[in-house]
Design an enzyme around this catalytic site. Structure first.
Site, PDB file in Angstrom:
ATOM      1  N   THR A  28       0.858  -1.187   0.000  1.00 22.67           N
ATOM      2  CA  THR A  28       0.000   0.000   0.000  1.00 22.67           C
ATOM      3  C   THR A  28       0.892   1.233   0.000  1.00 22.67           C
ATOM      4  OG1 THR A  28      -1.612  -1.238   1.301  1.00 22.67           O
ATOM      5  CG2 THR A  28      -1.924   1.126   1.144  1.00 22.67           C
ATOM      6  N   LYS A 140       4.353  -9.382   3.418  1.00 21.41           N
ATOM      7  CA  LYS A 140       3.017  -8.782   3.399  1.00 21.41           C
ATOM      8  C   LYS A 140       2.150  -9.601   2.444  1.00 21.41           C
ATOM      9  CE  LYS A 140       0.982  -4.223   3.890  1.00 21.41           C
ATOM     10  NZ  LYS A 140       1.241  -2.762   3.842  1.00 21.41           N
ATOM     11  N   GLU A 173       3.842  -6.138  16.584  1.00 21.36           N
ATOM     12  CA  GLU A 173       3.428  -5.031  15.723  1.00 21.36           C
ATOM     13  C   GLU A 173       2.057  -4.540  16.149  1.00 21.36           C
ATOM     14  OE1 GLU A 173       3.340  -6.849  11.872  1.00 21.36           O
ATOM     15  OE2 GLU A 173       1.633  -8.136  12.356  1.00 21.36           O
TER      16      GLU A 173
END
Length: 269
Positions: A28, A140, A173
């Site tokens: 992204t 990812k 995270e």
């Protein structure tokens, strides 16, 4: 605008392995006048993720051209680049001649409240734990159900993020962000060798902190390490850098390092 393999479209085949198995990766990005910010770090992460899963990585020139085309007319935009292994018949076995699918989806920038960056945010601990799987650590990939379930744990709009632990209790995270802590003059960030997502802005921070006099360390962190930190900040390519102002009963009001990094990031193309 959405481009699928370079053509204007908004659908994928029901036989695409992204749909069937989450067999792919994505990034992204923020676009300014059609140009992706932090591109060297974004491109490096996309290449690494594709290589880790033996996916066909698109040509850089082609991808940049498609991003610019999809963002035409938008001064500031958000892009999601999805790379799938492509179509295949039923079954887990990877098709011998998988051609791959490439999706570039761009929309106008909607942004986040400026106060999040200026005043910091409130966060919570998530009950959902991240499974330890070194083979997929840092990537990812399209299987983000752990993050989806973690984010579903709260509806309070005051809470902007949730911090996730792995199955052994180490901090990894946020649901959508990477984490850094300042403690005793040292900048620490969780190791992502067993689970978690290695974000492009995390990579930029690791490269940029030495210029501010810090040699960041990648370590295993426990929840108390975060709660005892002098400063905590979260990051991703769209939110930028957000200081943590409240977690449980812990309150922070010193955002000095995060503010220096925000200023440096604002100058980065």
């Amino acid at each position: 605008m959405v481009l699928v393999n370079g053509e204007l479209a908004d659908t994928l085949s029901v036989h695409d392995r992204a749909l069937a198995y989450g067999d792919g990766v994505y990034r992204t990005l923020e676009l300014i006048d059609g140009q992706p910010r932090l591109w060297p770090w974004q491109w490096a992460r996309l290449q690494a993720d594709c290589a880790a899963l033996a996916l066909p990585c698109p040509d850089e020139t082609v991808l940049l051209a498609e991003l610019a085309r999809a963002a035409s007319g938008l001064a500031r935009a958000v892009a999601k680049v999805t790379i799938s292994r492509g179509q295949g018949m039923r079954g887990y076995a990877i098709p011998v001649a998988a051609a791959g699918s490439r999706v570039v989806a761009v929309s106008a920038w909607s942004g986040y409240p400026p106060a999040c960056a200026r005043e910091g945010i409130a966060a919570r601990w998530c009950d959902m734990r991240l499974a330890i799987q070194p083979r997929l650590a840092g990537i990812k990939h399209l299987n983000r159900l752990e993050n989806v379930l973690a984010r579903s744990e709260w509806q309070d709009p005051v809470l902007r993020e949730g911090l996730m632990l792995d199955s052994e209790g180490y901090v990894v995270e946020g649901t959508m962000s990477n984490l850094f802590v300042l403690r005793g003059g040292e900048v620490l960030t969780p190791a992502l060798d067993r689970c978690g997502v290695s974000g492009a802005l995390r990579a930029w921070l690791l490269d940029s902190l030495p210029a501010l006099g810090y040699l960041p360390k990648v370590v295993r962190l426990l929840p108390q390490d975060v709660l005892m930190a002098d400063e905590v900040f979260l990051c991703n390519s769209l939110i930028g850098i957000w200081s943590l102002a409240r977690l449980d009963e812990r309150i922070w009001d010193d955002f000095a390092l995060a503010q220096r990094l925000q200023a440096r990031l604002a100058r980065e193309s």
